[in-house]
Enzyme design. Structure first.
Site, PDB file in Angstrom:
ATOM      1  N   HIS A 343       0.854  -1.198   0.000  1.00 24.82           N
ATOM      2  CA  HIS A 343       0.000   0.000   0.000  1.00 24.82           C
ATOM      3  C   HIS A 343       0.887   1.245   0.000  1.00 24.82           C
ATOM      4  O   HIS A 343       1.778   1.390   0.831  1.00 24.82           O
ATOM      5  CB  HIS A 343      -0.940   0.004   1.199  1.00 24.82           C
ATOM      6  CG  HIS A 343      -1.962   1.091   1.111  1.00 24.82           C
ATOM      7  ND1 HIS A 343      -3.147   0.937   0.425  1.00 24.82           N
ATOM      8  CD2 HIS A 343      -1.949   2.365   1.555  1.00 24.82           C
ATOM      9  CE1 HIS A 343      -3.831   2.070   0.477  1.00 24.82           C
ATOM     10  NE2 HIS A 343      -3.127   2.962   1.148  1.00 24.82           N
ATOM     11  N   ALA A 344       0.625   2.156  -0.933  1.00 28.47           N
ATOM     12  CA  ALA A 344       1.503   3.309  -1.144  1.00 28.47           C
ATOM     13  C   ALA A 344       1.629   4.170   0.112  1.00 28.47           C
ATOM     14  O   ALA A 344       0.648   4.415   0.819  1.00 28.47           O
ATOM     15  CB  ALA A 344       0.963   4.152  -2.290  1.00 28.47           C
ATOM     16  N   HIS A 373       0.131  11.984  -5.397  1.00 34.49           N
ATOM     17  CA  HIS A 373      -0.410  11.986  -4.036  1.00 34.49           C
ATOM     18  C   HIS A 373       0.719  11.787  -3.013  1.00 34.49           C
ATOM     19  O   HIS A 373       0.849  12.545  -2.049  1.00 34.49           O
ATOM     20  CB  HIS A 373      -1.463  10.873  -3.895  1.00 34.49           C
ATOM     21  CG  HIS A 373      -1.993  10.697  -2.505  1.00 34.49           C
ATOM     22  ND1 HIS A 373      -3.156  11.280  -2.073  1.00 34.49           N
ATOM     23  CD2 HIS A 373      -1.491  10.027  -1.433  1.00 34.49           C
ATOM     24  CE1 HIS A 373      -3.357  10.973  -0.798  1.00 34.49           C
ATOM     25  NE2 HIS A 373      -2.358  10.208  -0.386  1.00 34.49           N
ATOM     26  N   GLU A 374       1.529  10.766  -3.248  1.00 38.60           N
ATOM     27  CA  GLU A 374       2.609  10.464  -2.293  1.00 38.60           C
ATOM     28  C   GLU A 374       3.641  11.579  -2.260  1.00 38.60           C
ATOM     29  O   GLU A 374       4.122  11.964  -1.191  1.00 38.60           O
ATOM     30  CB  GLU A 374       3.267   9.120  -2.634  1.00 38.60           C
ATOM     31  CG  GLU A 374       2.333   7.919  -2.544  1.00 38.60           C
ATOM     32  CD  GLU A 374       1.598   7.824  -1.218  1.00 38.60           C
ATOM     33  OE1 GLU A 374       2.149   8.276  -0.191  1.00 38.60           O
ATOM     34  OE2 GLU A 374       0.462   7.327  -1.198  1.00 38.60           O
ATOM     35  N   HIS A 377       2.852  14.369   0.037  1.00 41.95           N
ATOM     36  CA  HIS A 377       3.241  14.154   1.441  1.00 41.95           C
ATOM     37  C   HIS A 377       4.708  14.540   1.645  1.00 41.95           C
ATOM     38  O   HIS A 377       5.067  15.214   2.605  1.00 41.95           O
ATOM     39  CB  HIS A 377       3.068  12.683   1.823  1.00 41.95           C
ATOM     40  CG  HIS A 377       1.650  12.221   1.967  1.00 41.95           C
ATOM     41  ND1 HIS A 377       0.726  12.871   2.736  1.00 41.95           N
ATOM     42  CD2 HIS A 377       1.003  11.135   1.453  1.00 41.95           C
ATOM     43  CE1 HIS A 377      -0.435  12.207   2.698  1.00 41.95           C
ATOM     44  NE2 HIS A 377      -0.285  11.153   1.916  1.00 41.95           N
ATOM     45  N   GLU A 401      -3.375  14.844   3.139  1.00 40.43           N
ATOM     46  CA  GLU A 401      -3.853  13.975   2.060  1.00 40.43           C
ATOM     47  C   GLU A 401      -4.264  14.750   0.810  1.00 40.43           C
ATOM     48  O   GLU A 401      -4.430  14.170  -0.261  1.00 40.43           O
ATOM     49  CB  GLU A 401      -5.042  13.137   2.551  1.00 40.43           C
ATOM     50  CG  GLU A 401      -4.718  12.196   3.712  1.00 40.43           C
ATOM     51  CD  GLU A 401      -3.597  11.219   3.399  1.00 40.43           C
ATOM     52  OE1 GLU A 401      -3.352  10.939   2.209  1.00 40.43           O
ATOM     53  OE2 GLU A 401      -2.957  10.752   4.360  1.00 40.43           O
ATOM     54  N   HIS A 503      -6.697   0.293   5.548  1.00 38.68           N
ATOM     55  CA  HIS A 503      -6.703   1.215   6.689  1.00 38.68           C
ATOM     56  C   HIS A 503      -7.358   0.656   7.941  1.00 38.68           C
ATOM     57  O   HIS A 503      -7.190   1.214   9.019  1.00 38.68           O
ATOM     58  CB  HIS A 503      -7.361   2.533   6.268  1.00 38.68           C
ATOM     59  CG  HIS A 503      -6.692   3.155   5.076  1.00 38.68           C
ATOM     60  ND1 HIS A 503      -6.790   2.609   3.815  1.00 38.68           N
ATOM     61  CD2 HIS A 503      -5.884   4.237   4.960  1.00 38.68           C
ATOM     62  CE1 HIS A 503      -6.080   3.337   2.956  1.00 38.68           C
ATOM     63  NE2 HIS A 503      -5.522   4.325   3.623  1.00 38.68           N
ATOM     64  N   TYR A 513      -9.284  11.393   4.325  1.00 39.87           N
ATOM     65  CA  TYR A 513      -9.414  11.307   2.860  1.00 39.87           C
ATOM     66  C   TYR A 513     -10.709  11.956   2.385  1.00 39.87           C
ATOM     67  O   TYR A 513     -10.771  12.538   1.311  1.00 39.87           O
ATOM     68  CB  TYR A 513      -9.336   9.861   2.384  1.00 39.87           C
ATOM     69  CG  TYR A 513      -8.068   9.163   2.803  1.00 39.87           C
ATOM     70  CD1 TYR A 513      -6.845   9.475   2.207  1.00 39.87           C
ATOM     71  CD2 TYR A 513      -8.070   8.209   3.816  1.00 39.87           C
ATOM     72  CE1 TYR A 513      -5.673   8.841   2.601  1.00 39.87           C
ATOM     73  CE2 TYR A 513      -6.905   7.564   4.211  1.00 39.87           C
ATOM     74  CZ  TYR A 513      -5.712   7.886   3.603  1.00 39.87           C
ATOM     75  OH  TYR A 513      -4.560   7.271   3.991  1.00 39.87           O
TER      76      TYR A 513
END
Ligand code: X8Z
Ligand code: ZN
Length: 604
Positions: A343-344, A373-374, A377, A401, A503, A513
């Protein structure tokens, strides 16, 4: 496991001064508070780096031994966090400057999974959470005689169209996570963490999770309700339209015209994003579209090039490029020879420059967006590294997020031309707008009820409204009522279907999210305004805009040092989370859907 998780998961140290003041019956002073926090932050920073490295090794090599290592470091972290949170008690009654008060709150409310002091509760908790995490990440199923891991099942859910085949892999994945063991682990975990929350002065863990938004928990819950009320009409229209198209595609036996939609035919293992079935529901007569997955594949993109392209976007905004160590230490593809957490995730190991992502990238449009997305962060983490340890996190978790997703909203046809992925001649004209919006709504609008219900389910459990024997029933009650989806096959008595979503076994709160899906459109709208864009919002790309980059970075640098409305205002000029930006963005599609749905009975 991201760095800000540790910041949030750990708390403050009972200093000699505060403890002394307490035993003497003296009221501690503001200086005592400052000293207490500064020692706490030093302890936290040291723990964070060590723990992050241990978790990194575990998540890259899941073995008997690395499981024992994370159990130990996890238990130590919980014990420290709870000790430090309890250490804030002597300061509860004194007046403190705003920044110190915020740090005290971060210490008490910011522990995702608290355990009560003593009795080895933290050790038991760590062993349960590690078992759940490993069960999820090492799960595989058999498909036509081959052992297939989740990241490949996700691709099959997007691309396969045979409903029997889909139902099988959907069902088998839910059996692969060891549902009996996981459900009993989950129940015990709820007992321990609720006790931990009560020791820290909360009614239960739900109240504690909701206390991290710069307002009382009940107000935050009402805020979430308000936002869902704003956007749910969009979802109802999309659901109505998609159900009708699926009915046409598969017939009444597979997808009836009324009622909920079968959860396995929406192109995603959890029915949380539906863009995989764009080809089935594409609006008739919508102009010529391009297929981003096909373009990436045809141009020989590999995982690293997808990440380099993502970095290129952030660089175009004037943000400093990623350090060499990012490229040396990140994981981009699934290793064949060992178990990893696929999971990323995005990591900040030392609160300085050692940032990385860990992902099992497939070459498709979905993962291209997830790369952004990553990276969002990582850029956030690097921007707030100069803040004090307890402020090294997002303005709230929804901000964290939303950053990368906001950037990915700028992946427009014109942008793809600029980076050479699309040829000028392939840029769709305005007649394709409904199609472009539809494809995006299938991910972003479809996600909203899912993002909303995941924590509804957990809050009900933490509040004792759902008991362990009702776990699966209550999951499907929410899925049917809020999302309008239904399981393709009867659920066995021992099913623990929420455990088949990352999750839940990994205990990552999910409200973030939902909030991010609202916020990213507020960011996009504000950024496009800054850029002087006057066309439709979905055609706006802020690629290359240094002013947007500078204002974005100003918000990111704040970390959690100010209440989130201040951070929001710094970038968007407004102090409220608000669904009107996402509503405005999709307005042309809504008009289309309402016309298409005329005469249909919507709802389920
Ligand atoms: O878990 C994630 C990210 C890592 S923070 C890949 N997301 C949620 C999910 O996959 O369920 C991003 C959107 C929703
Ligand atoms: Zn994320």
């Amino acid at each position: 496991m991201q760095k800000w998780f540790y910041s949030a998961a750990v708390a403050a140290l009972m200093t000699a001064t505060a403890a002394q003041a307490q035993t003497d019956g003296d009221t501690p002073t503001v200086d005592d508070a400052r000293a207490f926090l500064s020692e706490a932050e030093a302890e936290l920073a040291e723990y964070n780096e060590y723990a992050s490295r241990v978790y990194w090794v575990y998540e890259n090599f899941i073995t008997f031994d690395t499981e024992r290592l994370v159990e130990r470091v996890g238990a130590e972290g919980t014990e420290m966090a709870v000790r430090l949170a309890n250490g804030t008690a002597p300061f509860a009654a004194i007046e403190l400057p705003e920044d110190l008060r915020r740090k005290m709150t971060a210490l008490t409310a910011g522990i995702t999974l608290p355990a009560p002091s003593g009795d080895d509760a933290a050790t038991e908790l760590a062993s349960i959470t590690t078992r759940m995490s490993s069960a999820y990440s090492t799960g595989t199923i058999d498909v036509d005689g081959e052992t297939v891991p989740l990241n490949e099942l996700e691709v099959l859910m997007r691309t396969e169209r045979n409903p029997e085949f889909l139902a099988n892999i959907w069902n088998d994945w839910r059996a692969a996570i060891d549902p009996d063991q996981m459900a009993s682990d989950y129940a015990r975990m709820v007992e321990i963490t609720n006790q931990g929350a009560r020791e820290l002065g909360f009614d239960n863990l739900a109240e504690m999770w909701l206390s991290n938004y710069d307002m009382p928990a009940d107000e935050m819950e009402a805020e979430v309700e308000r936002l869902w009320g704003q956007v749910s009409p969009l979802y109802e229209q999309l659901h109505c339209y998609v159900r009708a198209e699926l009915n046409e595609e598969y017939g009444d036996d597979v997808q009836p015209e009324t009622g909920p939609i079968r959860a396995d035919i929406l192109g995603n293992m959890w029915a949380q994003g539906w863009s995989g079935i764009y080809d089935i529901v594409a609006p008739e007569g919508a102009g010529e579209q391009y297929d981003l997955t096909a373009l990436l594949v045809d141009q020989g993109y590999d995982a690293r090039r997808m990440v380099e392209t993502g970095e290129g976007f952030f660089s175009s905004l004037g943000l400093e490029e990623l350090p060499d160590t990012f490229w040396e230490r990140s994981l981009f593809t699934r290793p064949e020879d060992r178990d990893v957490v696929c999971h990323a995730s995005a990591w900040d190991l030392d609160s300085q420059e050692d940032i990385r992502i860990k992902m099992c990238i497939s070459i498709n449009a979905d993962d291209f967006r997830t790369v952004h997305h990553e990276l969002g962060h990582n850029y956030y983490q690097r921007a707030y590294r100069h803040q004090d340890t307890l402020f090294q996190t997002g303005a709230h978790d929804g901000f964290h997020e939303a950053i990368g997703d906001f950037i990915a909203l700028s992946i427009t046809p014109d942008y793809l031309v600029q980076i050479g992925v699309l040829d000028e001649s392939q840029v769709p004209d305005a007649s394709a707008d409904t199609g472009l919006l539809m494809e995006q709504a299938l991910d972003k609008i479809a996600f909203l009820p899912f993002g909303y219900l995941m924590d509804q389910w957990r809050w009900q459990i933490f509040r004792g409204e759902t008991t362990p024997d009702e776990y699966n029933e209550s999951w499907w009650e929410l899925r049917e009522r809020i999302q309008g989806v239904t399981p393709p096959v009867d659920r066995p008595d021992n099913a623990f279907d929420p455990g088949a979503k990352y999750h839940i076994p990994n205990n990552v709160p999910y409200l973030r999210y939902f909030l991010a899906h609202i916020l990213q459109y507020q960011f996009h709208q504000a950024a496009c305004e800054m850029a002087g864009w006057e066309g439709p919002l979905h055609r706006c790309s802020v690629y290359g805009n240094a002013e947007v980059g500078a204002r974005l970075n100003a918000m990111l640098e704040m970390g959690a040092s100010e209440p989130w409305p201040d951070a929001l205002e710094a970038f968007t000029g407004t102090r409220e989370m608000d669904g009107s930006a996402i509503i405005a963005y999709f307005q042309p599609l809504m008009t289309y859907l309402e016309e298409e749905n005329e005469g249909r009975t919507c709802g389920w």
